[in-house]
Design a protein around this motif. Sequence first.
Motif, PDB file in Angstrom:
ATOM      1  N   GLY A 150       2.317   5.782  -7.308  1.00 42.79           N
ATOM      2  CA  GLY A 150       1.115   5.976  -8.110  1.00 42.79           C
ATOM      3  C   GLY A 150       0.686   4.729  -8.863  1.00 42.79           C
TER       4      GLY A 150
ATOM      5  N   VAL B 173       0.835  -1.204   0.000  1.00 43.20           N
ATOM      6  CA  VAL B 173       0.000   0.000   0.000  1.00 43.20           C
ATOM      7  C   VAL B 173       0.871   1.256   0.000  1.00 43.20           C
ATOM      8  CG1 VAL B 173      -1.697   1.310   1.343  1.00 43.20           C
ATOM      9  CG2 VAL B 173      -1.980  -1.160   1.039  1.00 43.20           C
ATOM     10  N   MET B 174       1.903   1.266   0.819  1.00 35.70           N
ATOM     11  CA  MET B 174       2.811   2.434   0.873  1.00 35.70           C
ATOM     12  C   MET B 174       3.508   2.638  -0.474  1.00 35.70           C
ATOM     13  SD  MET B 174       3.106   3.724   4.231  1.00 35.70           S
ATOM     14  CE  MET B 174       4.720   4.387   4.196  1.00 35.70           C
TER      15      MET B 174
ATOM     16  N   ALA C 121       2.485   1.688  -3.435  1.00 32.32           N
ATOM     17  CA  ALA C 121       1.494   2.160  -4.408  1.00 32.32           C
ATOM     18  C   ALA C 121       1.289   3.665  -4.250  1.00 32.32           C
ATOM     19  CB  ALA C 121       0.171   1.412  -4.238  1.00 32.32           C
ATOM     20  N   GLY C 122       1.184   4.120  -3.010  1.00 31.42           N
ATOM     21  CA  GLY C 122       0.995   5.543  -2.766  1.00 31.42           C
ATOM     22  C   GLY C 122       2.192   6.378  -3.177  1.00 31.42           C
ATOM     23  N   GLN C 123       3.391   5.853  -2.967  1.00 30.91           N
ATOM     24  CA  GLN C 123       4.604   6.594  -3.324  1.00 30.91           C
ATOM     25  C   GLN C 123       4.823   6.646  -4.826  1.00 30.91           C
ATOM     26  OE1 GLN C 123       7.339   4.288  -0.986  1.00 30.91           O
ATOM     27  NE2 GLN C 123       7.274   5.723   0.720  1.00 30.91           N
TER      28      GLN C 123
ATOM     29  N   PHE D  12      -1.297   1.832  -8.795  1.00 34.91           N
ATOM     30  CA  PHE D  12      -2.419   1.192  -8.123  1.00 34.91           C
ATOM     31  C   PHE D  12      -3.047   0.110  -9.001  1.00 34.91           C
ATOM     32  CE2 PHE D  12      -2.057   5.286  -5.975  1.00 34.91           C
ATOM     33  CZ  PHE D  12      -2.180   4.913  -4.650  1.00 34.91           C
TER      34      PHE D  12
END
Length: 148
Positions: free
Chosen positions: A36, A29-30, A32-34, A38
């Motif tokens: 982009g 999850v981290m 993916a957030g860092q 997804f």
Amino acid sequence: MFVKKYFEEFSLEEVRETIGRTITETDIVMHAGQTGDFFPHHMDAEWCKTQPFQRRIAHGTLIFSVAVGMTASFINEVAMTYGYERLRFTKPVFIGDTIKVKVSIKEMKDHHKRPDYGLVTELVEVFNQHGELVMLCEHILLTQKRPA
């Protein structure tokens, strides 16, 4: 820890291995957030049930980043990363898998433009808890030669 390991002090027989590190859902999850990224392969458990692996897989770039970090056990004051080559993701890594990294010196050669430096190529191999190769690449170090 800071060390000074000059080009001449490396050896083709050198091998080092890391301890294990379990890949978690939080890691995915981290990452993916860092980044982009997804894509459903990483984020959508229901969609993954319709795919060949049947479950979410870790980003290859996550495994690369974690593996490189796992090998950073000291700071060599006379060497720096020159680059990475031949990066391959050979098997998926799943949530809950534990990876370990093996680093072997593959090649040593003079730097053609900087005679006071050499290039040390490390083979970086990442294995899961079953001993299966999941990633490999070559890490090239630009390493100072011992002063005359």
